[in-house]
Design a protein around this motif. Structure first.
Motif, mmCIF file in Angstrom:
data_model
loop_
_atom_site.group_PDB
_atom_site.id
_atom_site.type_symbol
_atom_site.label_atom_id
_atom_site.label_comp_id
_atom_site.label_asym_id
_atom_site.label_seq_id
_atom_site.Cartn_x
_atom_site.Cartn_y
_atom_site.Cartn_z
ATOM 1 N N GLN A 63 0.863 -1.173 0.000
ATOM 2 C CA GLN A 63 0.000 0.000 0.000
ATOM 3 C C GLN A 63 0.897 1.220 0.000
ATOM 4 O OE1 GLN A 63 -2.255 -1.122 3.554
ATOM 5 N NE2 GLN A 63 -4.116 -0.906 2.374
ATOM 6 N N GLY A 71 -7.260 -0.114 -0.755
ATOM 7 C CA GLY A 71 -7.187 0.991 0.181
ATOM 8 C C GLY A 71 -7.426 2.311 -0.512
ATOM 9 N N THR A 72 -7.137 3.349 0.214
ATOM 10 C CA THR A 72 -7.514 4.679 -0.252
ATOM 11 C C THR A 72 -6.766 5.110 -1.505
ATOM 12 O OG1 THR A 72 -7.784 6.959 0.466
ATOM 13 C CG2 THR A 72 -5.881 5.807 1.321
ATOM 14 N N ASN A 73 -5.555 4.631 -1.687
ATOM 15 C CA ASN A 73 -4.777 5.023 -2.868
ATOM 16 C C ASN A 73 -4.698 3.916 -3.915
ATOM 17 O OD1 ASN A 73 -4.336 7.581 -2.050
ATOM 18 N ND2 ASN A 73 -2.223 7.272 -1.375
#
Lengths: 63, 319
Positions: free
Chosen positions: B165, B269-271
């Motif tokens: 991540q 995830g967020t990215n």
């Protein structure tokens, strides 16, 4: 379905066999056009790789 | 970012304009572009390749697949085209029958509808024919599926792609001797604010993966944290990275040099949207790939790559 014709009081009805036959024919024509496009694309790809193999074209410029 | 740009028959990729030049481009049908400064004899040859996308990344308003760079991707495209033939056949047939039925049985033309309850012959035909079509589709489909599943017994090079991540780590460990560490590097996406002129937004990375062309490669994909997926559309590759002690393997054999782009294909995830799956497969070159990629003979990375190139080169010569 007797006679494969649709009965009508005054007009001659459509022939089911004829309509289905024409539908398949149009479908094959349209499919054939697509196949021609597919073969053309394959020919272009083959030509590209042949030219690349022979060295007549290059992808990377000279540094 | 390498200085050289891709030039195909004199056409320069518009994503990599030469610095300082104002490129004037005109649009062809299909979206390919030609610089107005190009000699006309190039135009004829370039028209031949209009249907081929000018680079191996997604194009704005793109309709079809990216150009194939591997036999696998070419097989996928060909299978799609084969199935599309049946799709067109059925669509035209059904549309025609529908239109003709609406035409013949319009309430003004046919005020008294006939009471048809069944038709045995047509029911048999409309069961048998549609069951034959999937058989024609299944034959090329299974052929491709099993060929994609074949394990390459003796790949020239094995690369580990480790998902994090939100970046990738690549490891080349084939050609290091026992006292050396594997060549390992991280590959981060260049942020949106940082790309240089000509770079693709959210597709470029700082360190590209460099692999040789026209040779069997094995990619081992695994994550360090959460699930990821390593995907390169133009190579026809998508390989999930599954946490736990699991290594997934995929093989590719890239047939032409180029820079290939891909993106993470499993929500991580967020990215997730900002992670590049291969981090560009990078320049895929002939067995002489090393000379174009290393920074100098004394650079530690170059020694490993030299050894790899030597092994790959000799393998190429044997082939």
């Amino acid at each position: 379905m007797a006679g494969h014709k649709v009965a009508h009081v005054a007009l001659k009805g459509p022939s089911v066999v004829k309509e289905i036959g024409l539908g398949i024919a149009f479908g094959l024509v349209a499919g054939g056009l697509w196949k021609t496009l597919q073969w053309e694309g394959q020919r272009k790809t083959r030509a590209f790789y042949d030219l690349l193999e022979k060295g007549e074209i290059r992808i990377v410029t000279e540094e | 970012m390498p200085k050289d740009s891709h030039a195909f028959l004199g056409w320069t990729n518009r994503r990599f304009p030469s610095s300082g030049e104002q490129e004037q481009v005109s649009l062809f049908l299909g979206g390919a572009e030609q610089s107005k400064n190009e000699p006309n004899q190039m135009i004829v040859l370039e028209w031949l390749f209009l249907t081929i996308a000018p680079c191996d990344a997604a194009e704005p308003w793109q309709l079809g697949s990216q150009d194939a760079a591997t036999p696998t991707m070419q097989g996928i495209i060909d299978l799609h085209h084969d199935i599309f033939f049946f799709l067109i056949l059925i669509f035209v047939f059904v549309s025609r029958i529908l239109v003709r039925a609406l035409w013949h049985f319009h309430y003004k033309r046919n005020p008294i509808p006939q009471r048809i309850v069944h038709g045995t012959t047509i029911e048999i035909l409309r069961t048998i024919f549609p069951s034959i079509i999937p058989m024609f589709i299944a034959i090329p489909s299974f052929a491709l599926l099993y060929s994609m599943d074949e394990v390459v017994v003796d790949p020239a090079i094995t690369i580990k792609a480790i998902g994090h991540q939100w970046y990738r780590t690549y490891e080349y460990s084939d050609y290091n001797s026992s006292d050396e560490q594997s060549l390992t590097f991280d590959s981060y996406t260049i942020p949106e604010d940082d790309p240089e002129l000509g770079q693709s937004r959210l597709l470029e990375v700082d360190n590209r993966v460099v692999v040789p062309a026209k040779i069997d490669l094995r990619i081992i994909v695994t994550p360090a944290d959460v699930p990821h997926s390593w995907a390169v559309p133009s190579s026809g590759v998508k390989c999930d990275a599954v946490p736990g002690r699991r290594l997934n393997q995929t093989s590719i054999s890239v047939q032409r040099e180029g820079v290939y782009y891909g993106q993470c294909s499993e929500i991580c995830g967020t990215n997730h949207a900002f992670t590049r799956a291969p981090g560009n497969i990078g320049r895929l070159l002939s067995p002489l790939w090393l000379s174009r990629t290393t920074q100098g003979a004394s650079y530690p990375r170059s020694k490993l790559l030299q050894r790899a190139a030597g092994a790959v080169g000799s393998r190429g010569a044997r082939q």
